[in-house]
Design an enzyme around this catalytic site. Structure first.
Site, PDB file in Angstrom:
ATOM      1  N   ALA A 146       0.685  -1.073   0.027  1.00 58.48           N
ATOM      2  CA  ALA A 146       0.008   0.046  -0.052  1.00 58.48           C
ATOM      3  C   ALA A 146       0.973   1.459  -0.103  1.00 58.48           C
ATOM      4  O   ALA A 146       1.943   1.150   0.472  1.00 58.48           O
ATOM      5  CB  ALA A 146      -0.934  -0.028   1.069  1.00 58.48           C
ATOM      6  N   PRO A 147       0.410   2.281  -0.470  1.00 58.01           N
ATOM      7  CA  PRO A 147       1.213   3.604  -0.761  1.00 58.01           C
ATOM      8  C   PRO A 147       1.007   4.589   0.574  1.00 58.01           C
ATOM      9  O   PRO A 147       0.200   4.567   1.520  1.00 58.01           O
ATOM     10  CB  PRO A 147       0.589   4.206  -1.714  1.00 58.01           C
ATOM     11  CG  PRO A 147      -0.903   3.626  -1.690  1.00 58.01           C
ATOM     12  CD  PRO A 147      -0.994   2.585  -1.220  1.00 58.01           C
ATOM     13  N   TRP A 148       1.586   5.514   0.732  1.00 60.68           N
ATOM     14  CA  TRP A 148       1.595   6.396   1.789  1.00 60.68           C
ATOM     15  C   TRP A 148       0.605   7.667   1.420  1.00 60.68           C
ATOM     16  O   TRP A 148       0.295   8.398   2.437  1.00 60.68           O
ATOM     17  CB  TRP A 148       2.808   7.237   1.882  1.00 60.68           C
ATOM     18  CG  TRP A 148       3.689   7.685   0.869  1.00 60.68           C
ATOM     19  CD1 TRP A 148       4.818   7.228  -0.006  1.00 60.68           C
ATOM     20  CD2 TRP A 148       3.428   8.833   0.250  1.00 60.68           C
ATOM     21  NE1 TRP A 148       5.424   7.930  -0.777  1.00 60.68           N
ATOM     22  CE2 TRP A 148       4.545   9.107  -0.926  1.00 60.68           C
ATOM     23  CE3 TRP A 148       2.581  10.031   0.347  1.00 60.68           C
ATOM     24  CZ2 TRP A 148       4.703  10.096  -1.863  1.00 60.68           C
ATOM     25  CZ3 TRP A 148       2.730  11.076  -0.855  1.00 60.68           C
ATOM     26  CH2 TRP A 148       3.649  11.047  -1.767  1.00 60.68           C
ATOM     27  N   LYS A 172       2.151  -4.692   3.239  1.00 60.38           N
ATOM     28  CA  LYS A 172       3.107  -4.102   3.508  1.00 60.38           C
ATOM     29  C   LYS A 172       2.787  -2.600   3.323  1.00 60.38           C
ATOM     30  O   LYS A 172       2.519  -2.243   2.226  1.00 60.38           O
ATOM     31  CB  LYS A 172       4.557  -4.132   3.072  1.00 60.38           C
ATOM     32  CG  LYS A 172       5.504  -3.347   3.333  1.00 60.38           C
ATOM     33  CD  LYS A 172       6.985  -3.513   2.783  1.00 60.38           C
ATOM     34  CE  LYS A 172       6.737  -2.435   1.671  1.00 60.38           C
ATOM     35  NZ  LYS A 172       6.860  -1.144   2.269  1.00 60.38           N
ATOM     36  N   PRO A 173       2.596  -1.678   4.526  1.00 58.10           N
ATOM     37  CA  PRO A 173       2.395  -0.473   4.248  1.00 58.10           C
ATOM     38  C   PRO A 173       3.501   0.529   3.771  1.00 58.10           C
ATOM     39  O   PRO A 173       4.643  -0.270   3.895  1.00 58.10           O
ATOM     40  CB  PRO A 173       1.955   0.080   5.664  1.00 58.10           C
ATOM     41  CG  PRO A 173       2.919  -0.916   6.704  1.00 58.10           C
ATOM     42  CD  PRO A 173       2.824  -2.193   5.729  1.00 58.10           C
ATOM     43  N   SER A 174       3.519   1.469   3.489  1.00 62.49           N
ATOM     44  CA  SER A 174       4.805   2.317   3.199  1.00 62.49           C
ATOM     45  C   SER A 174       5.331   2.605   4.467  1.00 62.49           C
ATOM     46  O   SER A 174       5.083   2.665   5.594  1.00 62.49           O
ATOM     47  CB  SER A 174       4.280   3.891   2.708  1.00 62.49           C
ATOM     48  OG  SER A 174       5.244   4.709   2.532  1.00 62.49           O
ATOM     49  N   SER A 229       4.055   4.055  -7.387  1.00 60.07           N
ATOM     50  CA  SER A 229       4.699   4.778  -8.623  1.00 60.07           C
ATOM     51  C   SER A 229       4.847   3.809  -9.786  1.00 60.07           C
ATOM     52  O   SER A 229       4.691   2.681  -9.597  1.00 60.07           O
ATOM     53  CB  SER A 229       6.115   5.333  -8.209  1.00 60.07           C
ATOM     54  OG  SER A 229       7.072   4.243  -7.872  1.00 60.07           O
ATOM     55  N   GLU A 250      -1.934  -0.535  -9.533  1.00 65.31           N
ATOM     56  CA  GLU A 250      -2.665   0.811  -9.716  1.00 65.31           C
ATOM     57  C   GLU A 250      -1.706   1.818  -9.566  1.00 65.31           C
ATOM     58  O   GLU A 250      -0.923   1.930  -8.342  1.00 65.31           O
ATOM     59  CB  GLU A 250      -3.749   0.979  -8.564  1.00 65.31           C
ATOM     60  CG  GLU A 250      -4.859   1.952  -9.147  1.00 65.31           C
ATOM     61  CD  GLU A 250      -4.360   3.505  -8.464  1.00 65.31           C
ATOM     62  OE1 GLU A 250      -3.719   4.325  -9.202  1.00 65.31           O
ATOM     63  OE2 GLU A 250      -4.581   3.747  -7.282  1.00 65.31           O
ATOM     64  N   CYS A 284      -3.405  10.006  -7.342  1.00 66.94           N
ATOM     65  CA  CYS A 284      -3.369   9.777  -8.710  1.00 66.94           C
ATOM     66  C   CYS A 284      -4.533  10.150  -9.885  1.00 66.94           C
ATOM     67  O   CYS A 284      -4.424  10.274 -10.881  1.00 66.94           O
ATOM     68  CB  CYS A 284      -3.284   8.151  -8.925  1.00 66.94           C
ATOM     69  SG  CYS A 284      -1.574   7.462  -8.289  1.00 66.94           S
ATOM     70  N   GLU A 380       4.069  13.223 -13.527  1.00 65.08           N
ATOM     71  CA  GLU A 380       3.304  13.378 -12.408  1.00 65.08           C
ATOM     72  C   GLU A 380       4.050  14.324 -11.328  1.00 65.08           C
ATOM     73  O   GLU A 380       4.845  13.759 -11.022  1.00 65.08           O
ATOM     74  CB  GLU A 380       2.831  11.993 -12.024  1.00 65.08           C
ATOM     75  CG  GLU A 380       2.069  11.854 -10.771  1.00 65.08           C
ATOM     76  CD  GLU A 380       1.317  10.502 -10.371  1.00 65.08           C
ATOM     77  OE1 GLU A 380       0.199  10.624 -10.336  1.00 65.08           O
ATOM     78  OE2 GLU A 380       2.111   9.856 -10.321  1.00 65.08           O
TER      79      GLU A 380
END
Length: 476
Positions: A146-148, A172-174, A229, A250, A284, A380
């Protein structure tokens, strides 16, 4: 200290290593988290694999009951989730309570319902004397990253459909935002124990990019899913290819907001600013790239600058705050770098600078005078920066909108229904909003094309991504 959650237990990294966790409002260390290595990943995968047969064979109603109970606990412990998430991200407390917790709970409940719709599409006789049956089955152990930018919500988008379909999870989290995910692990673990399911159904491993690489390359998972990313997505796809894991990606976005001359300019500017600056533009799908018809360019710019200058960035507890800081020092440097490298023909209409000398705050920014091949148009930014270009014809608007490597989301602003329908067909993006931008429904899919990745989050499509199809044929 924020610890891993493996097989129903909170654990430090096997070798004792830790990472500093930074408060983005101050730039100072406020906690540490486990920095997991191969031994920790092995333990989590072993637990998930051991739990899979029982969880796979649990009835859909049993899995639904778990998710519904998790959703209820999320509501009951919303204040804890908000505090943990805000400390890691700097998100406004009121915004978390109003705009993130309710959809997160709704999304869990949606997938709880989906758990009971895991069915094949048909059964029948397609060859004489033989009956065919289609089975939908879970894929197995799923490695998820997962992202931050939305630690809590993206964790839900990952684990809810996977668990509903009967998979077990290692998430796993960021490394910069582990707090809410560790709290979620405890909640899910308590519910699993309460309802008599194996502890290893859901596991959390904290760590850095190397930890994520170890998870994806591990031989146990049948699937790897990441929100992150483009670079990270490419690395995951390459790693997963070594043993042909299924991959769900994603990735980035560069969403155009196409404003035609007949649009409600004040409403469009307000909606685009809200969608462009929400979560500090770290989204995003953020409306970061405005394409406006030349006939209303100046009038629209006046409205957009007004909306930008009325947008407040500040501390989470301040009720006036619309968005908080950028997530980390590297992200502040990235956003600042785009502005510092603007070409001479660009004009900063609003913002364009850091706010204060503490933390990672950046002013709501509007940049005009840009050309299609400019860096800030093609890449981006992932910050509170909205660019503006003008176009002359509908064809040119489509050319500019589609003329980037990302294809996640877009919007069209017009009162002409026929034009809106034409544009929705011609825009090469996974989502097209009309006279709005950024709204999400649990029942509708979210996912893009091109460098924005593949696979869908949310909806029945997202649920099916965590299943495999089996054909069973029997002689009559």
């Amino acid at each position: 200290m924020l610890r891993n959650y493996i097989n129903g237990e909170f654990r430090e990294a096997a070798d004792g290593r830790t990472l500093d966790v930074i408060d983005p409002c101050t730039g100072e260390v406020y906690d540490t988290s486990a920095l997991s290595g191969a031994a920790d990943v092995d333990a989590a995968m072993e637990a998930a694999a051991a739990a899979f047969p029982a969880w796979r064979d649990a009835t859909p109603a049993a899995r639904q009951k778990v998710l519904l109970r998790v959703a209820d606990v999320f509501e009951d412990r919303a204040a804890e989730l908000i505090t943990a998430e805000s400390r890691d991200t700097g998100k406004p407390l009121a915004q978390m309570a109003d705009d993130e917790i309710p959809p997160v709970v709704d999304q869990i409940r949606f997938f709880a319902g989906a758990a009971r719709l895991l069915e094949g599409r048909s059964a029948g006789e397609y060859l004489e004397g033989l009956t065919s049956i289609i089975r939908r089955e879970p894929v197995g152990v799923v490695a998820q990253v997962a992202p931050w930018n939305y630690p809590l919500m993206m964790a839900v988008w990952k684990f809810a459909p996977a668990l509903a379909a009967g998979n077990t999870v290692v998430l796993k989290p960021s490394d910069t935002t582990p707090a809410s995910t560790v709290l979620v692990a405890g909640i899910i673990g308590e519910v699993l124990a309460e309802l008599g399911h194996p502890a290893g159904v859901f596991n959390v491993v904290c760590g850095d990019r190397e930890t994520g690489r170890l998870m994806v390359e591990h031989p146990t998972p049948a699937m790897a899913a990441i929100t992150g990313s483009v670079r990270a997505g490419m690395q995951v796809a390459a790693s997963a290819a070594k043993d042909v894991k299924r991959v769900h990606l994603e990735l980035g976005g560069k969403a155009p907001a196409v404003v035609f001359g007949d649009a409600d300019l004040a409403g469009a500017a307000e909606g685009i600013a809200a969608a462009g600056y929400f979560n500090s533009g770290q989204d995003c799908t953020a409306a970061t790239r405005v394409l406006v018809h030349e006939s209303v360019h100046d009038a629209f710019m006046t409205e957009l600058v007004k909306a930008a200058t009325g947008t407040v960035t500040g501390l989470p507890e301040d009720p006036r705050t619309v968005y908080g800081p950028l997530n980390n020092a590297g992200q502040l440097s990235q956003v600042s770098g785009f502005i510092d490298r603007l070409p001479g023909h660009a004009k900063i209409e609003a913002g364009g600078h850091r706010v204060g000398d503490q933390g990672y705050f950046y002013a709501p920014t509007v940049v005009s005078g840009l050309r299609q091949d400019d860096e800030i148009i093609q890449n981006e930014v992932f910050g509170p920066v909205i660019t503006v270009q003008s176009f002359t014809t509908e064809d040119q608007a489509v050319e500019y909108a589609n003329g980037v490597d990302f294809a996640l989301a877009s919007s069209v602003w017009t009162k002409d229904h026929a034009r809106a329908m034409r544009m929705s067909k011609r825009l090469d993006f996974g989502c097209v909003w009309i006279n709005t931008h950024g709204a999400l429904a649990a029942e509708m899919p979210h996912g893009g094309f091109k460098l924005s990745g593949y696979g869908k989050d949310l909806s029945a499509y997202g649920f099916e991504d965590y299943t495999r199809v089996k054909h069973v044929m029997t002689a009559l």
